[in-house]
Design a protein around this motif. Structure first.
Motif, PDB file in Angstrom:
ATOM      1  N   GLY A  25     -40.054  43.331  -2.886  1.00 30.90           N
ATOM      2  CA  GLY A  25     -39.415  42.037  -3.134  1.00 30.90           C
ATOM      3  C   GLY A  25     -38.195  42.187  -4.036  1.00 30.90           C
ATOM      4  O   GLY A  25     -37.811  43.289  -4.451  1.00 30.90           O
ATOM      5  N   PHE A  26     -37.614  41.054  -4.351  1.00 28.17           N
ATOM      6  CA  PHE A  26     -36.388  40.962  -5.168  1.00 28.17           C
ATOM      7  C   PHE A  26     -36.749  40.471  -6.563  1.00 28.17           C
ATOM      8  O   PHE A  26     -37.555  39.537  -6.685  1.00 28.17           O
ATOM      9  CB  PHE A  26     -35.442  39.953  -4.504  1.00 28.17           C
ATOM     10  CG  PHE A  26     -34.281  39.540  -5.358  1.00 28.17           C
ATOM     11  CD1 PHE A  26     -33.113  40.275  -5.357  1.00 28.17           C
ATOM     12  CD2 PHE A  26     -34.360  38.410  -6.171  1.00 28.17           C
ATOM     13  CE1 PHE A  26     -32.043  39.894  -6.156  1.00 28.17           C
ATOM     14  CE2 PHE A  26     -33.293  38.036  -6.975  1.00 28.17           C
ATOM     15  CZ  PHE A  26     -32.131  38.779  -6.960  1.00 28.17           C
ATOM     16  N   LEU A  91     -43.074  42.285   1.085  1.00 27.14           N
ATOM     17  CA  LEU A  91     -43.341  41.223   0.109  1.00 27.14           C
ATOM     18  C   LEU A  91     -42.071  40.392  -0.043  1.00 27.14           C
ATOM     19  O   LEU A  91     -41.004  40.945  -0.353  1.00 27.14           O
ATOM     20  CB  LEU A  91     -43.718  41.795  -1.253  1.00 27.14           C
ATOM     21  CG  LEU A  91     -43.889  40.676  -2.290  1.00 27.14           C
ATOM     22  CD1 LEU A  91     -45.332  40.533  -2.709  1.00 27.14           C
ATOM     23  CD2 LEU A  91     -42.999  40.848  -3.493  1.00 27.14           C
ATOM     24  N   SER A  92     -42.187  39.090   0.175  1.00 25.45           N
ATOM     25  CA  SER A  92     -41.103  38.138  -0.053  1.00 25.45           C
ATOM     26  C   SER A  92     -39.805  38.605   0.607  1.00 25.45           C
ATOM     27  O   SER A  92     -39.705  38.609   1.827  1.00 25.45           O
ATOM     28  CB  SER A  92     -40.961  37.867  -1.549  1.00 25.45           C
ATOM     29  OG  SER A  92     -40.225  36.677  -1.717  1.00 25.45           O
ATOM     30  N   MET A  93     -38.794  39.066  -0.168  1.00 27.02           N
ATOM     31  CA  MET A  93     -37.571  39.550   0.482  1.00 27.02           C
ATOM     32  C   MET A  93     -37.909  40.651   1.489  1.00 27.02           C
ATOM     33  O   MET A  93     -37.313  40.720   2.576  1.00 27.02           O
ATOM     34  CB  MET A  93     -36.599  40.108  -0.546  1.00 27.02           C
ATOM     35  CG  MET A  93     -35.432  40.811   0.103  1.00 27.02           C
ATOM     36  SD  MET A  93     -34.304  41.567  -1.065  1.00 27.02           S
ATOM     37  CE  MET A  93     -35.246  42.910  -1.718  1.00 27.02           C
ATOM     38  N   TYR A  96     -38.718  39.113   4.635  1.00 27.40           N
ATOM     39  CA  TYR A  96     -37.534  38.648   5.394  1.00 27.40           C
ATOM     40  C   TYR A  96     -36.958  39.829   6.199  1.00 27.40           C
ATOM     41  O   TYR A  96     -36.530  39.660   7.351  1.00 27.40           O
ATOM     42  CB  TYR A  96     -36.428  38.110   4.478  1.00 27.40           C
ATOM     43  CG  TYR A  96     -36.793  37.087   3.431  1.00 27.40           C
ATOM     44  CD1 TYR A  96     -37.921  36.282   3.551  1.00 27.40           C
ATOM     45  CD2 TYR A  96     -35.986  36.901   2.303  1.00 27.40           C
ATOM     46  CE1 TYR A  96     -38.234  35.344   2.568  1.00 27.40           C
ATOM     47  CE2 TYR A  96     -36.294  35.958   1.323  1.00 27.40           C
ATOM     48  CZ  TYR A  96     -37.416  35.206   1.457  1.00 27.40           C
ATOM     49  OH  TYR A  96     -37.725  34.283   0.490  1.00 27.40           O
ATOM     50  N   ARG A 130     -28.655  30.729  -5.379  1.00 23.06           N
ATOM     51  CA  ARG A 130     -28.420  32.157  -5.088  1.00 23.06           C
ATOM     52  C   ARG A 130     -26.967  32.517  -5.345  1.00 23.06           C
ATOM     53  O   ARG A 130     -26.663  33.548  -5.956  1.00 23.06           O
ATOM     54  CB  ARG A 130     -28.761  32.463  -3.628  1.00 23.06           C
ATOM     55  CG  ARG A 130     -30.235  32.434  -3.321  1.00 23.06           C
ATOM     56  CD  ARG A 130     -30.491  33.142  -2.013  1.00 23.06           C
ATOM     57  NE  ARG A 130     -31.797  32.860  -1.463  1.00 23.06           N
ATOM     58  CZ  ARG A 130     -32.940  33.413  -1.883  1.00 23.06           C
ATOM     59  NH1 ARG A 130     -32.925  34.242  -2.901  1.00 23.06           N
ATOM     60  NH2 ARG A 130     -34.087  33.115  -1.292  1.00 23.06           N
ATOM     61  N   MET A 188     -29.789  37.300   1.214  1.00 21.01           N
ATOM     62  CA  MET A 188     -30.927  36.389   1.439  1.00 21.01           C
ATOM     63  C   MET A 188     -30.417  34.993   1.776  1.00 21.01           C
ATOM     64  O   MET A 188     -31.000  34.293   2.613  1.00 21.01           O
ATOM     65  CB  MET A 188     -31.835  36.363   0.204  1.00 21.01           C
ATOM     66  CG  MET A 188     -32.625  37.642   0.027  1.00 21.01           C
ATOM     67  SD  MET A 188     -33.988  37.497  -1.156  1.00 21.01           S
ATOM     68  CE  MET A 188     -33.137  37.430  -2.713  1.00 21.01           C
ATOM     69  N   LEU A 215     -43.359  30.425  -5.127  1.00 19.91           N
ATOM     70  CA  LEU A 215     -42.081  30.675  -4.450  1.00 19.91           C
ATOM     71  C   LEU A 215     -42.232  30.729  -2.927  1.00 19.91           C
ATOM     72  O   LEU A 215     -41.313  30.353  -2.194  1.00 19.91           O
ATOM     73  CB  LEU A 215     -41.444  31.974  -4.960  1.00 19.91           C
ATOM     74  CG  LEU A 215     -41.229  32.057  -6.477  1.00 19.91           C
ATOM     75  CD1 LEU A 215     -40.521  33.335  -6.853  1.00 19.91           C
ATOM     76  CD2 LEU A 215     -40.426  30.855  -6.968  1.00 19.91           C
ATOM     77  N   HIS A 245     -47.050  35.162  -6.854  1.00 17.11           N
ATOM     78  CA  HIS A 245     -46.073  35.660  -5.874  1.00 17.11           C
ATOM     79  C   HIS A 245     -46.081  37.188  -5.782  1.00 17.11           C
ATOM     80  O   HIS A 245     -45.401  37.755  -4.944  1.00 17.11           O
ATOM     81  CB  HIS A 245     -44.684  35.164  -6.307  1.00 17.11           C
ATOM     82  CG  HIS A 245     -43.594  35.415  -5.330  1.00 17.11           C
ATOM     83  ND1 HIS A 245     -43.591  34.922  -4.041  1.00 17.11           N
ATOM     84  CD2 HIS A 245     -42.422  36.126  -5.442  1.00 17.11           C
ATOM     85  CE1 HIS A 245     -42.476  35.298  -3.411  1.00 17.11           C
ATOM     86  NE2 HIS A 245     -41.758  36.037  -4.243  1.00 17.11           N
TER      87      HIS A 245
HETATM   88  C1  MLT Z   1     -38.717  37.919  -3.798  1.00 17.09           C
HETATM   89  O1  MLT Z   1     -39.759  38.001  -4.448  1.00 17.09           O
HETATM   90  O2  MLT Z   1     -38.340  38.835  -3.061  1.00 17.09           O
HETATM   91  C2  MLT Z   1     -37.877  36.673  -3.933  1.00 17.09           C
HETATM   92  O3  MLT Z   1     -38.641  35.625  -4.441  1.00 17.09           O
HETATM   93  C3  MLT Z   1     -37.282  36.304  -2.613  1.00 17.09           C
HETATM   94  C4  MLT Z   1     -36.389  35.127  -2.687  1.00 17.09           C
HETATM   95  O4  MLT Z   1     -35.648  34.974  -3.681  1.00 17.09           O
HETATM   96  O5  MLT Z   1     -36.391  34.328  -1.730  1.00 17.09           O
END
Ligand code: MLT
Length: 269
Positions: A25-26, A91-93, A96, A130, A188, A215, A245
């Motif tokens: 994740g980010f 995870l999260s990012m 994506y 962002r 993102m 989140l 998260h």
């Molecule tokens: C993450 O955990 O990667 C972030 O919450 C992703 C996001 O900012 O959408």
């Protein structure tokens, strides 16, 4: 293959057969998966990847911010390691990017693990946030603007009882580069809604979510599981109690259990 610079990868778990590829994740890097990878069922190989601009992976100076670029580099890096296909877990990012990989290279993605993530795009407020953060980080040349994130990432129990998690997450965030953080925020922001990718995806999917994730909450996990079910695939949804998260960091054994089962389902299919 596009001739992109390979990304940094680490075999977080040595094993054979179809690997699990773990995307972080980010604003973190592959270290966030280490404890969870160690708890996988015996024999499963797990490859951690630092996404572009994170950890020890450079940004490609010519690349416009886009998660499709990240997905392309993950694909090319793994092909360069001789990995022809893999179960991709994010995870999260990272989720994506996993969805972008399933979109661009469906034959590569033998199974999908979507952890504390969502398939929908950002709303207006999140987009503005962002771009604001990307601008601040670039202007200040520090990652201070995202250092406050850990408290929002963790469950009430993690904050109260797992006292090393906040400093650990902060140390991982401090290690990131401002240029990488800004690029990833913009990438993102540019991502589309990829719910339709799940509606076409036929291989097994594991959706995992911390019950206290603020989140990418449970309703987003249910939305993804319902979309993947419409795709006709074999889908599980695991809600991890007392996790937020960062479920793989907060309860590595629970997430490793769901991912080990995903590996078994993919191999049995
Ligand atoms: C993450 O955990 O990667 C972030 O919450 C992703 C996001 O900012 O959408």
């Amino acid at each position: 293959m596009t001739g992109n610079t390979p990304l940094n990868t680490v075999d977080l778990r040595v094993g054979g057969g179809l690997p699990l590829v773990l995307l972080h994740g980010f604003p973190l890097d592959l270290r966030m998966w280490a404890t969870c990878a160690a708890a996988l069922a015996p024999g499963i190989r797990a490859i951690g990847v630092d996404l572009p601009g994170a950890g020890h992976s450079d940004l490609d100076p010519g690349a416009a911010p886009a998660l499709e670029h990240s997905a392309e580099r993950v694909h090319d890096t793994l092909r360069g390691l001789g990995v022809g296909n893999a179960i991709v877990v994010g995870l999260s990012m990272g989720g994506y990017v996993a969805l972008a990989l399933a979109d661009l290279y469906p034959g590569f993605v033998a199974g999908l693990g979507l952890v504390d993530t969502k398939s929908t795009a950002d709303g207006t407020e999140a987009l503005a946030n962002r771009h604001r953060i990307a601008g601040t980080v670039e202007r200040d040349q520090t990652v201070d603007a995202v250092l406050g994130m850990p408290a929002a990432l963790l469950s009430a129990r993690s904050l109260a009882e797992r006292r090393t998690l906040v400093p650990t997450l902060e140390a991982w965030i401090r290690a990131q580069s401002p240029a990488g953080v800004a690029w990833v925020q913009r990438a993102m922001a540019a991502r589309p809604d990829r719910t339709a990718v799940l509606e076409k995806y036929e291989a097994p999917v594991a959706v995992v979510v911390g019950v206290e994730d603020k989140l990418a909450p449970l309703d987003q996990a249910e939305h993804m599981a319902a979309a993947a079910t419409r795709g006709g695939g074999d889908v599980t949804l695991t809600a991890v109690p007392d996790a937020g998260h960062m479920a793989p960091v907060e309860d590595p054994a629970a997430v490793a259990g769901a991912l080990s089962l995903l590996h078994e389902r993919v191999c049995a299919a």
